[in-house]
Design a protein around this motif. Structure first.
Motif, PDB file in Angstrom:
ATOM      1  N   LEU A   1     -70.908   7.060   3.699  1.00 21.43           N
ATOM      2  CA  LEU A   1     -70.682   8.498   3.730  1.00 21.43           C
ATOM      3  C   LEU A   1     -71.990   9.278   3.786  1.00 21.43           C
ATOM      4  CD1 LEU A   1     -67.884   8.735   1.006  1.00 21.43           C
ATOM      5  CD2 LEU A   1     -67.591   8.745   3.493  1.00 21.43           C
TER       6      LEU A   1
ATOM      7  N   ALA B   1     -69.407  14.355   0.746  1.00 27.97           N
ATOM      8  CA  ALA B   1     -67.989  14.360   0.389  1.00 27.97           C
ATOM      9  C   ALA B   1     -67.636  15.688  -0.253  1.00 27.97           C
ATOM     10  CB  ALA B   1     -67.658  13.208  -0.560  1.00 27.97           C
TER      11      ALA B   1
ATOM     12  N   TYR C   1     -67.666  11.652   6.703  1.00 29.49           N
ATOM     13  CA  TYR C   1     -67.387  12.449   5.517  1.00 29.49           C
ATOM     14  C   TYR C   1     -66.008  12.097   4.948  1.00 29.49           C
ATOM     15  CZ  TYR C   1     -71.095  15.120   7.790  1.00 29.49           C
ATOM     16  OH  TYR C   1     -72.267  15.477   8.402  1.00 29.49           O
ATOM     17  N   ALA C   2     -65.797  12.451   3.695  1.00 31.34           N
ATOM     18  CA  ALA C   2     -64.510  12.212   3.041  1.00 31.34           C
ATOM     19  C   ALA C   2     -64.112  13.433   2.230  1.00 31.34           C
ATOM     20  CB  ALA C   2     -64.579  10.987   2.129  1.00 31.34           C
TER      21      ALA C   2
END
Length: 715
Positions: free
Chosen positions: A583, A586, A561-562
Motif C-alpha cells: 500500500l 490508506a 490504496y485501501a
C-alpha cells in the motif's frame, strides 16, 4: 404527525414523500400507507446505508428497512390524511433480500387514538417467510378507525437466542375502500410540435440517484453530458407527453461511463391511461459503440398515446442513459394531419420541410442526416449508416474502440519497475481476464480452506466487483472493503468511487465477503481479520487480484490504496499491519481497532490486538463523532470514535503519518457535501497526494480545498 419529542432517536419520514410512484388502489382493500399525509416512524433504521424506514413504504421490494436490533417497532400515523383515521382490517409484510434470521418472527399489531394508549388488534408468533421477497397477508377483525397503528417485532434470531438486525422490505395497512374513479378522458391534444416530443414532457423513473444529480429529468434536457442512473438492473422510465401522439421513432444516447450500465434489452410501450400498456417495440442484446453514442430505432405504431414507457434491463447492478428522444412522423392523434400537398417537394403553408433532408452529426460523432417527417412539420432523428464494423475508420472510432475498422490498438506499455515490496504474482497459475463489472469465481489457490464461510461460499472461488476507467493501463488501484451487511457494488457507488475512478483514471476493486457471521457462531464480521496473516483468504485475494491487474494492465504499484467503512474499515486496519508493503496509503471510515473483550462472544474472532505495521504509511482516520456507535449484539455498544482514537495513538507511536478527522455524522457513510461524494471531497484527494514514499501532510495548510472545513487535523 407523530410527536418527535416522544422518540428523540427514532427514524421518521412522511410516507407520501417516500413513494417512488403512487400505488394502485386495490379493488376491495386499499393500502392506506399510500395516502397523502400518512407518516411512518421506527425505533431505528439504517438510513445512512439507504435502509431507512422510508424504504418500508416505497412500493419497491428491492429496497428495505433495517434496524440494528432484534426487537423493534414501527408506527404509522394517519392524522394528517384526509380521513384522519382508518379501520384497518388487513395488513401485509414482505421479507427483504437476505438473512432469514433478520425476518420478524413474533409481532403484535396495535391501534391507538392518541399514540399513548394502545389496543391490541392482532398477535402472531412463530411466523416464517417461504423465501426472500415473499409477501404474507394477514386479516384482522377490527371496525374501529384508529389514527395510529404500531407493530412490535421480535426477529427469528431473537427466538433462537442469537443476535441479528431486524429487516423488512415492505409494509401495507389496508382498509375497506374502492378503486379510484376512472380518470377523465384526456384533453384534446395540443398541436404536434416538430422534432423531439420528449423535450418538455413530464418524466418519472423507477429510481434515480438524486444526491448525485443523476435524475430522470436529465434524459430530456438535450445535454448528453448529464445522465440518469438507477441503482437497479431492471428499471423503467415513463414519459407523459401531455397529449396523444403516434410515436414511431426514438433515440437513446449512452452515458459517460461503465458500458455495462447501458440498457441491453428493452421494450417501448404506449398507454392512454398510464395503467394499460401496449408494446410498440422490443429490442434484445443491444450495445452502444462508444460513450455518448446516439442510436435511432423505429417503432411500427400508428396509434396516438399520451404516455410512453421504456422497460430497461442492463448487464450491471445499475442502469443509466444520457438522453431519450421521441418522434411522431404519422398523423394519428396529435398533429394536425398531413397537408394536402405534403410530399410534393415544396415547402408550403404549415410545413417546415417537404421530402428533404438536412446534414447532421450524431452525438456519437458520426455524419448523418435528418429526414423530413411524413407530416412535413419537422425533421426526425439524426441517423447514420456509419458504425463500428462498416470497414471505415470514422466518427468517434479509433484503434482502441473499433479495431475492426481502425486496426488493432498498440500493445499496452510494459509493466513499470517493481516497488520495494516486489512484483505481486498470481497463485493460481495463469491469470483470468479481469473485466469491468462483476468477476465471478476468481480462484485463490493459497487461501486457508479450514476457515468457516457463509453457506455455499468458498474461500478459494471469490466474486469481485471491478470498475475500470477508459484507460486502465498504468492506472492506480483503490481497494474498497464493504461494511457489515453491505455489498460490493454499494461500497463503490454509495461512496462515489466508481464515478471518481472513471473520471480520475483509477481502478476500483471491491471484493464480496465470504466469512461466516458471528451470529451463526462462526466468528467474523465480513472479513477474516482475526485469522492468521499466512494464507488469510482476504489478504491472499488482494495479493492475487493485484498480481493479475499488474499482469493485465501494468498498474502503478506505487499507487495502491485501501479504504473501507465500519467492518471494512476494521479490515483496512488489519491490512495496515499485515499488507502494508503493497500500500501507498490508506483511509478508514468508522474503523479503528478492537478494544472491548465484552463486545464479542467467544466465537467472534473479528480482530486480534494491534500489531506494528511492517511499513509506516500515511493514514487518514475518519469517524462520525460521539454518535458513531454500533449497537452491540452482546454486552457493550461498540464506540468507533474511541476505536479510531486508539488506532491513531498506536500508529503515531510507531511513526506513521496520520490525518485525524471527525465528521460528526454518526455511524453511517460520510454524507455528500452538496452533490460531491466522499470519494471526491476526501478519499481520492488524499490518495492523489500520497503516492508511495511521497511527502505526507505536515499541517492542515497542506489539505486540499475539497476537505470539509473543521473535520480534519494533523496530530
Amino acid at each position: 404527525m407523530l410527536r418527535p419529542s416522544r422518540f428523540p432517536q427514532c427514524a421518521r419520514v412522511a410516507i407520501a414523500a417516500a413513494l417512488l410512484a403512487p400505488s394502485a388502489a386495490l379493488a376491495q382493500n386499499v393500502d392506506r400507507t399510500s395516502e397523502p399525509g400518512a407518516s411512518i416512524v421506527a425505533a431505528g433504521d439504517n438510513a445512512g446505508a439507504g435502509e431507512g424506514v422510508a424504504q418500508l413504504v416505497d412500493d419497491d421490494t428491492q429496497t428495505k428497512w433495517l434496524d440494528f436490533s432484534p426487537t423493534t417497532w414501527v408506527e404509522v400515523d394517519f392524522g394528517a390524511t384526509s380521513a384522519g383515521a382508518y379501520a384497518i382490517t388487513e395488513y401485509a409484510l414482505t421479507s427483504a433480500n437476505d438473512y432469514p434470521l433478520r425476518d420478524p418472527r413474533d409481532w403484535t399489531l396495535s391501534g391507538s387514538m392518541n399514540g399513548t394508549q394502545w389496543t391490541t388488534l392482532d398477535t402472531r408468533s412463530g411466523q416464517t417467510f417461504a423465501s426472500r421477497f415473499s409477501t404474507r397477508t394477514f386479516a384482522i377483525s377490527n371496525s374501529t378507525a384508529y389514527r395510529y397503528y404500531r407493530l412490535d417485532f421480535a426477529n427469528a434470531a431473537q427466538a433462537q437466542g442469537q443476535w441479528a438486525p431486524t429487516q423488512l422490505a415492505e409494509l401495507a395497512l389496508r382498509s375497506a375502500g374502492s378503486a379510484p374513479p376512472p380518470p377523465p378522458p384526456p384533453p384534446p391534444p395540443p398541436p404536434a410540435p416538430s422534432g423531439d416530443l420528449a423535450s418538455g414532457a413530464s418524466i418519472t423513473a423507477r429510481g434515480e440517484l438524486t444526491w448525485a444529480g443523476e435524475v430522470a429529468t436529465n434524459l430530456t434536457d438535450d445535454d448528453s453530458a448529464t445522465k440518469w442512473l438507477d441503482l437497479a438492473t431492471t428499471t423503467w422510465v415513463e414519459l407523459d407527453l401531455g397529449g396523444a401522439y403516434a410515436v414511431d421513432a426514438y433515440t437513446l444516447t449512452s452515458a459517460n461511463d461503465v458500458p455495462a450500465r447501458d440498457p441491453a434489452d428493452w421494450t417501448l410501450s404506449g398507454s392512454n391511461d398510464g395503467a394499460s400498456w401496449t408494446t410498440l417495440d422490443a429490442r434484445n442484446n443491444q450495445s452502444f459503440t462508444s460513450r455518448f453514442s446516439t442510436r435511432s430505432f423505429g417503432a411500427a405504431n400508428t396509434t396516438a398515446y399520451r404516455y410512453y414507457r421504456f422497460d430497461f434491463v442492463s448487464q450491471a447492478n445499475e442502469t443509466q442513459l444520457a438522453e431519450i428522444e421521441l418522434f411522431a412522423s404519422g398523423s394519428g392523434g396529435g398533429g394536425g394531419g398531413s397537408s394536402p400537398v405534403c410530399g410534393d417537394g415544396v415547402v408550403e403553408s404549415g410545413e417546415s420541410c417537404d421530402s428533404d433532408t438536412m446534414a447532421c452529426t450524431t452525438s456519437g460523432g458520426y455524419a448523418g442526416s435528418r429526414a423530413c417527417n411524413s407530416t412535413c412539420t419537422g425533421y426526425g432523428a439524426c441517423t447514420s449508416g456509419a458504425y463500428c464494423g462498416d470497414g471505415t475508420c470514422n466518427g468517434p472510432e479509433d484503434s482502441s474502440s473499433c479495431a475492426s475498422d481502425c486496426g488493432a490498438p498498440p500493445p499496452p506499455p510494459p509493466p513499470p519497475p517493481p516497488p520495494s515490496g516486489g512484483v505481486p504474482t498470481y497463485s493460481g497459475g495463469t491469470c483470468p481476464t479481469l473485466v469491468n463489472g462483476m468477476n465471478n469465481g476468481f480462484y485463490v489457490a493459497n487461501a486457508d480452506t479450514s476457515l468457516p464461510t457463509l453457506p455455499g461460499a468458498s474461500v478459494q472461488y471469490r466474486d469481485v466487483e471491478i470498475r475500470l476507467p477508459a484507460n486502465p493501463n498504468g492506472a492506480a488501484v483503490v481497494f474498497t472493503w464493504h461494511w457489515y451487511g453491505g455489498t460490493s457494488d454499494r461500497a463503490i457507488d454509495w461512496t462515489g468511487l466508481g464515478a471518481t475512478g472513471y473520471t480520475e483514471n483509477f481502478i476500483v476493486v471491491s471484493p464480496v465477503s465470504v466469512a461466516a457471521d458471528p451470529v451463526n457462531d462462526s466468528g467474523y464480521f465480513e472479513w477474516y481479520t482475526g485469522a492468521a496473516p499466512a494464507q488469510n483468504p482476504d489478504i491472499e485475494l488482494a495479493e492475487d487480484l493485484l498480481g493479475c491487474l499488474y499482469a493485465q494492465y501494468g498498474v502503478d504499484l506505487d499507487r495502491v490504496y485501501a479504504t473501507g467503512h465500519s467492518a471494512g474499515a476494521m479490515f483496512v486496519s488489519y491490512l495496515l499491519e499485515h499488507w502494508s508493503h503493497r500500500l501507498a496509503a490508506a483511509a478508514t471510515m468508522s474503523g479503528g481497532e478492537q478494544y472491548l473483550p465484552g463486545y464479542r462472544p467467544a466465537s467472534d474472532r473479528s480482530l486480534p490486538p494491534y500489531m506494528t505495521p511492517s511499513y509506516n504509511l500515511p493514514v487518514l482516520l475518519l469517524h462520525g463523532g460521539n454518535s458513531d456507535v454500533y449497537p452491540s449484539p452482546y454486552q457493550t455498544d461498540f464506540d468507533f470514535r474511541y476505536a479510531t482514537e486508539l488506532l491513531e495513538n498506536d500508529l503515531l507511536s510507531d511513526g506513521s503519518a496520520v490525518v485525524f478527522c471527525d465528521g460528526g455524522f454518526g455511524h453511517q457513510l460520510p454524507p455528500p457535501q452538496g452533490s460531491v461524494t466522499v470519494s471526491d471531497y476526501l478519499l481520492w484527494p488524499y490518495f492523489l497526494d500520497h503516492p508511495r514514499n511521497g511527502t505526507p501532510y505536515s499541517s492542515s495548510s497542506d489539505f486540499p480545498s475539497s476537505f470539509p472545513s473543521g473535520w480534519c487535523s494533523v496530530p
